[in-house]
Scaffold this motif. Structure first.
Motif, PDB file in Angstrom:
ATOM      1  N   LEU A 349     -44.258 -91.234  59.116  1.00  0.00           N
ATOM      2  CA  LEU A 349     -43.137 -90.318  58.386  1.00  0.00           C
ATOM      3  C   LEU A 349     -41.869 -91.175  58.899  1.00  0.00           C
ATOM      4  O   LEU A 349     -41.524 -91.940  58.144  1.00  0.00           O
ATOM      5  CB  LEU A 349     -43.130 -88.525  58.237  1.00  0.00           C
ATOM      6  CG  LEU A 349     -44.198 -87.630  57.854  1.00  0.00           C
ATOM      7  CD1 LEU A 349     -43.176 -86.661  58.368  1.00  0.00           C
ATOM      8  CD2 LEU A 349     -43.110 -88.124  56.486  1.00  0.00           C
ATOM      9  N   VAL A 350     -42.054 -91.199  60.037  1.00  0.00           N
ATOM     10  CA  VAL A 350     -40.956 -92.654  60.801  1.00  0.00           C
ATOM     11  C   VAL A 350     -41.342 -93.823  60.038  1.00  0.00           C
ATOM     12  O   VAL A 350     -40.067 -94.217  59.637  1.00  0.00           O
ATOM     13  CB  VAL A 350     -41.020 -92.346  62.387  1.00  0.00           C
ATOM     14  CG1 VAL A 350     -40.808 -92.898  63.453  1.00  0.00           C
ATOM     15  CG2 VAL A 350     -40.725 -90.966  63.016  1.00  0.00           C
ATOM     16  N   SER A 351     -42.426 -94.196  60.330  1.00  0.00           N
ATOM     17  CA  SER A 351     -42.213 -95.628  60.127  1.00  0.00           C
ATOM     18  C   SER A 351     -41.731 -95.679  58.616  1.00  0.00           C
ATOM     19  O   SER A 351     -41.272 -96.926  57.660  1.00  0.00           O
ATOM     20  CB  SER A 351     -43.816 -96.125  59.613  1.00  0.00           C
ATOM     21  OG  SER A 351     -43.954 -97.404  59.259  1.00  0.00           O
ATOM     22  N   THR A 352     -42.183 -94.557  57.598  1.00  0.00           N
ATOM     23  CA  THR A 352     -41.946 -95.484  56.136  1.00  0.00           C
ATOM     24  C   THR A 352     -40.436 -94.997  56.187  1.00  0.00           C
ATOM     25  O   THR A 352     -39.988 -95.958  55.223  1.00  0.00           O
ATOM     26  CB  THR A 352     -42.762 -94.154  55.216  1.00  0.00           C
ATOM     27  OG1 THR A 352     -42.350 -92.549  55.496  1.00  0.00           O
ATOM     28  CG2 THR A 352     -44.135 -94.882  54.893  1.00  0.00           C
ATOM     29  N   GLY A 353     -39.801 -93.868  56.294  1.00  0.00           N
ATOM     30  CA  GLY A 353     -38.288 -93.239  56.841  1.00  0.00           C
ATOM     31  C   GLY A 353     -37.773 -95.303  57.215  1.00  0.00           C
ATOM     32  O   GLY A 353     -36.895 -95.283  56.862  1.00  0.00           O
ATOM     33  N   GLY A 354     -38.305 -95.463  58.392  1.00  0.00           N
ATOM     34  CA  GLY A 354     -37.874 -96.322  58.883  1.00  0.00           C
ATOM     35  C   GLY A 354     -37.469 -98.036  57.576  1.00  0.00           C
ATOM     36  O   GLY A 354     -36.905 -98.921  57.996  1.00  0.00           O
ATOM     37  N   MET A 355     -38.675 -98.369  57.436  1.00  0.00           N
ATOM     38  CA  MET A 355     -38.602 -99.057  55.971  1.00  0.00           C
ATOM     39  C   MET A 355     -37.935 -99.186  55.099  1.00  0.00           C
ATOM     40  O   MET A 355     -37.165 -99.634  54.115  1.00  0.00           O
ATOM     41  CB  MET A 355     -40.642 -98.966  55.611  1.00  0.00           C
ATOM     42  CG  MET A 355     -41.250 -99.349  56.421  1.00  0.00           C
ATOM     43  SD  MET A 355     -43.164 -98.833  56.320  1.00  0.00           S
ATOM     44  CE  MET A 355     -43.615 -99.598  54.322  1.00  0.00           C
ATOM     45  N   THR A 356     -37.747 -97.771  54.756  1.00  0.00           N
ATOM     46  CA  THR A 356     -36.682 -97.415  53.744  1.00  0.00           C
ATOM     47  C   THR A 356     -35.707 -97.543  53.726  1.00  0.00           C
ATOM     48  O   THR A 356     -34.587 -98.778  53.131  1.00  0.00           O
ATOM     49  CB  THR A 356     -36.901 -95.460  53.156  1.00  0.00           C
ATOM     50  OG1 THR A 356     -38.730 -95.750  52.592  1.00  0.00           O
ATOM     51  CG2 THR A 356     -36.082 -96.198  52.141  1.00  0.00           C
ATOM     52  N   ALA A 357     -35.093 -97.377  55.158  1.00  0.00           N
ATOM     53  CA  ALA A 357     -33.563 -98.018  55.539  1.00  0.00           C
ATOM     54  C   ALA A 357     -33.570 -98.825  55.863  1.00  0.00           C
ATOM     55  O   ALA A 357     -32.121 -99.891  55.290  1.00  0.00           O
ATOM     56  CB  ALA A 357     -32.941 -96.686  56.869  1.00  0.00           C
ATOM     57  N   SER A 358     -34.316 -99.855  55.602  1.00  0.00           N
ATOM     58  CA  SER A 358     -34.268-100.880  56.514  1.00  0.00           C
ATOM     59  C   SER A 358     -34.247-102.294  55.690  1.00  0.00           C
ATOM     60  O   SER A 358     -33.387-102.988  55.092  1.00  0.00           O
ATOM     61  CB  SER A 358     -35.539-102.111  57.766  1.00  0.00           C
ATOM     62  OG  SER A 358     -36.780-101.641  57.409  1.00  0.00           O
ATOM     63  N   LEU A 359     -35.117-101.716  54.489  1.00  0.00           N
ATOM     64  CA  LEU A 359     -35.168-101.957  52.858  1.00  0.00           C
ATOM     65  C   LEU A 359     -33.832-102.190  52.206  1.00  0.00           C
ATOM     66  O   LEU A 359     -33.303-103.253  51.335  1.00  0.00           O
ATOM     67  CB  LEU A 359     -36.155-101.866  52.023  1.00  0.00           C
ATOM     68  CG  LEU A 359     -38.040-102.731  52.966  1.00  0.00           C
ATOM     69  CD1 LEU A 359     -39.004-101.907  51.629  1.00  0.00           C
ATOM     70  CD2 LEU A 359     -37.629-103.312  52.223  1.00  0.00           C
ATOM     71  N   LEU A 360     -33.244-101.187  52.230  1.00  0.00           N
ATOM     72  CA  LEU A 360     -32.177-100.249  52.158  1.00  0.00           C
ATOM     73  C   LEU A 360     -30.686-101.527  52.170  1.00  0.00           C
ATOM     74  O   LEU A 360     -29.891-102.065  51.795  1.00  0.00           O
ATOM     75  CB  LEU A 360     -31.198 -99.142  52.269  1.00  0.00           C
ATOM     76  CG  LEU A 360     -32.492 -98.302  50.710  1.00  0.00           C
ATOM     77  CD1 LEU A 360     -32.088 -97.155  51.230  1.00  0.00           C
ATOM     78  CD2 LEU A 360     -31.710 -98.860  49.285  1.00  0.00           C
ATOM     79  N   VAL A 361     -30.944-101.768  53.819  1.00  0.00           N
ATOM     80  CA  VAL A 361     -29.736-102.466  54.142  1.00  0.00           C
ATOM     81  C   VAL A 361     -29.696-104.059  53.847  1.00  0.00           C
ATOM     82  O   VAL A 361     -28.938-104.918  54.137  1.00  0.00           O
ATOM     83  CB  VAL A 361     -29.869-102.255  55.436  1.00  0.00           C
ATOM     84  CG1 VAL A 361     -28.611-103.793  56.433  1.00  0.00           C
ATOM     85  CG2 VAL A 361     -29.439-101.101  56.196  1.00  0.00           C
ATOM     86  N   LEU A 362     -30.831-104.196  54.117  1.00  0.00           N
ATOM     87  CA  LEU A 362     -31.504-106.042  53.421  1.00  0.00           C
ATOM     88  C   LEU A 362     -31.150-105.848  51.871  1.00  0.00           C
ATOM     89  O   LEU A 362     -30.428-107.528  52.379  1.00  0.00           O
ATOM     90  CB  LEU A 362     -32.953-105.801  53.241  1.00  0.00           C
ATOM     91  CG  LEU A 362     -33.445-107.464  53.911  1.00  0.00           C
ATOM     92  CD1 LEU A 362     -32.789-108.376  54.781  1.00  0.00           C
ATOM     93  CD2 LEU A 362     -34.772-108.001  53.870  1.00  0.00           C
TER      94      LEU A 362
END
Length: 485
Positions: A349-362
Motif C-alpha cells: 500500500l505504501v509502495s503503490t501510494g508513493g508511486m501514484t503521488a510521484s507520477l502525478l508530480v512528474l
C-alpha cells in the motif's frame, strides 16, 4: 549444521523442583538463507543477459555491420523469448524438481551467451539471444518459487525478495562489464561482454546441485522421508519442522500426488474451484500492475525523460541514470528487511501510494513547465520525482509482487501458476517499453505519466480490496486463507 540436541525436548517439571525449565530458545537458522541465496544467484545472470546489450550493441554494429533495426530487435526481443522459458519452467519444475530446473536455467545461460560470443553474423546472434531469453524466463519463475518453498515462515518474505535484488545486481554488473571492456579492440570488446556471463554458470550449476530439493516437491512426489530431512535442516525449531511436514502432507494428500497433484488434474480445479480461480487472478493482476505502471519506461528511458525535463549535459544524464540504479537496488534492501516485520500488505500500500503521488508530480511538472530547458529547479524536482517513483516501486511492489505470487499459489499449481504470472509480467513489460516513445509523442510526456499514475492508483485499490496479509503464515495456511482446498 549442528545436530538437534536431545535437550531440545521439553522436560516436565517434577515435584519439589525449584521451577520448571525454560523452553528451548528458538534458533536462527541460516541454512535456508544460504540455499535461497545460491538459488537466487541465477537471477544475477538473468539481469546481466537482459542489460548487457546496452553497451555491446555499439561495438557489434561496428564489428559485424549490424543495422539499427537489428540492434533494436536484439535488445528488446529477449522479453518475448523469456515467455518460452517462463511457460516451460512450471512444467519442468513439477517434473524434474525445483533444483534441476535451476541447473537447466544455468545451462541456457551458458549456451546462449557463448553462441553470441562466437557469433559471426545476425542469425547466430539472434539464436543466442533466444537461448538466453529462455534462461531468463526460467530464472524469473524458479528462483522465487524455490526460495518460498525452502524458507520457514519467519523469513520467507526476506528470502523470496532475494531474486529481485539479484536481478538488479546483474543489471549493474552488465554496465560495469560494458565499461571495463569498452577500451579493447572492437572485435574483442563486445564478445568479452557476453563471455563474462558464461563462466559463472558452470560454478553456479555445480553449487546448486549441493542444495536440498524443495521439501514440498519431494512430498508431492511421495518422498516424505526426504522431505522431512530437508525440513529438519531448514526450519527454526524441530517442532516447526514437524508442523510444516504435517501441513505439507495434508495439502499433498488433499490435492493428490505426482500426476494428480500437478498438470491436467490440478488445472481442472481452475474451472471448478472459485478459490483457485481467485488466486490465479490475483497473481496475474498483480504481475500486470507491477509492469503497467511504467517502471521499465523510467528505468530504460530515464535519460530521455530527464533531458526533456531540462537536463542538458550528457555526462550528467548518464551519472543520474546510475543513481537511479543505486536507488532502485538500495530500496529493495529495505523491502527485504521489512517484509517479515511489517508485512506484505502495508508495504504494498505504501509502495503503490508513493508511486501514484510521484507520477502525478512528474506529470504535473511536464504539463506546467514544458519547454523550460534551462530551468535547473524544474530539472532538480523532476529528478527527485523520478527517484521517488523508483524508490516507491522497489520498497514494495518490485520485490513483493514476486513474494506474494509465489506464496499464495497452491502447491499443486505453484510451478505452472508462477510461470503464467511471469509470462504476464514479461508481456506487459515488453508492451510498455516498446510503446513508451510512441505513447508520449501521441499524448505528451505529461499525458504518459498521468496514465501511469492512474494505473498505479488502480493498483493501490486492488491491493487494498483484494490482498489479505500473508506475513507469518505457512504456505499451507494459504490454502485455508484463499479457500483453495
Amino acid at each position: 549444521m549442528a545436530q538437534r540436541p536431545d535437550a531440545e525436548a521439553p522436560l516436565l517439571g517434577k515435584p519439589g523442583a525449584a521451577s520448571p525449565p525454560s523452553p528451548p530458545a528458538k534458533r536462527t537458522n541460516k541454512y535456508p538463507f544460504f540455499c535461497a541465496v545460491l538459488a537466487s544467484m541465477t537471477s544475477v545472470l538473468a539481469g546481466y543477459n537482459v542489460a548487457v546489450m546496452s553497451g555491446a550493441q555499439i561495438f557489434m554494429a561496428e564489428d559485424l555491420g549490424v543495422t539499427d533495426a537489428q540492434v533494436e530487435v536484439l535488445s528488446g526481443v529477449i522479453n518475448v523469448y523469456s515467455l518460452v522459458g517462463a511457460l516451460l519452467a512450471g512444467w519442468t519444475s513439477d517434473r524434474l524438481g525445483r533444483r534441476l530446473t535451476i541447473v537447466l536455467a544455468n545451462v541456457f545461460f551458458l549456451v546462449g551467451p557463448l553462441a553470441m560470443t562466437l557469433a559471426g553474423g545476425y542469425a547466430v546472434l539472434m539464436a543466442g539471444r533466444f537461448v538466453a531469453g529462455v534462461g531468463v524466463g526460467y530464472a524469473f519463475v524458479i528462483a522465487p518459487v524455490y526460495a518460498a518453498e525452502i524458507a520457514p515462515a519467519s523469513s520467507r518474505g526476506l528470502l523470496s525478495s532475494l531474486p529481485e535484488i539479484f536481478i538488479n545486481s546483474g543489471v549493474m554488473l552488465s554496465y560495469v562489464a560494458n565499461l571495463v571492456f569498452s577500451g579493447l579492440p572492437v572485435h574483442l570488446s563486445w564478445r568479452l561482454m557476453f563471455a563474462a556471463g558464461v563462466v559463472p554458470t558452470v560454478f553456479l550449476a555445480a553449487g546448486v546441485l549441493t542444495m536440498p530439493e524443495s521439501p514440498r516437491w519431494l512430498a508431492m512426489k511421495g518422498r516424505v522421508a526426504e522431505a522431512k530431512a530437508v525440513l529438519d535442516k531448514t526450519s527454526d525449531t524441530p517442532a516447526e519442522a514437524e508442523q510444516r511436514l504435517l501441513e505439507i502432507e495434508d495439502v499433498v494428500n488433499g490435492g493428490g500426488r505426482s500426476g494428480e497433484g500437478s498438470g491436467g488434474g490440478a488445472w481442472k480445479e481452475v474451472a471448478t474451484k472459485a478459490g483457485v480461480r481467485r488466486v490465479l487472478a490475483i497473481v496475474l493482476t498483480l504481475q500486470f500492475f507491477q509492469q503497467s505502471s511504467g517502471i521499465d519506461s523510467v528505468v530504460l528511458y530515464g535519460p530521455r525523460v530527464l533531458a526533456m525535463a531540462g537536463v542538458t549535459s550528457n555526462t550528467l544524464l548518464l551519472s543520474l541514470n546510475v543513481l537511479f540504479g543505486v536507488a532502485k537496488a538500495g530500496s529493495i534492501l529495505i523491502a527485504m528487511a521489512l517484509a517479515d516485520r511489517v508485512g506484505r500488505r502495508p508495504l504494498l500500500l505504501v509502495s503503490t501510494g508513493g508511486m501514484t503521488a510521484s507520477l502525478l508530480v512528474l506529470g504535473s511538472l511536464f504539463a506546467a513547465f514544458t519547454g523550460a530547458k534551462d530551468d535547473a529547479a524544474v530539472a532538480a524536482v523532476s529528478f527527485a520525482a523520478v527517484v521517488a517513483f523508483v524508490v516507491s516501486f522497489s520498497v514494495g511492489f518490485g520485490p513483493l509482487a514476486w513474494v506474494y505470487s509465489s506464496e499464495i499459489l497452491p502447491l499443486r499449481l505453484r510451478g505452472q501458476g508462477a510461470g503464467l504470472g511471469t509470462a504476464m509480467n514479461r508481456i506487459t513489460s515488453g508492451v510498455v517499453t516498446m510503446t513508451f516513445i510512441s505513447l508520449y509523442q501521441a499524448i505528451t510526456m505529461a499525458g504518459a505519466f498521468y496514465l501511469y499514475a492512474a494505473i498505479a492508483a488502480a493498483s493501490f485499490v486492488f491491493v487494498y480490496a483484494c490482498l489479505p496479509e500473508t506475513r507469518g503464515r505457512s504456505l499451507e495456511d494459504m490454502e485455508e486463507l484463499f479457500h483453495t482446498k
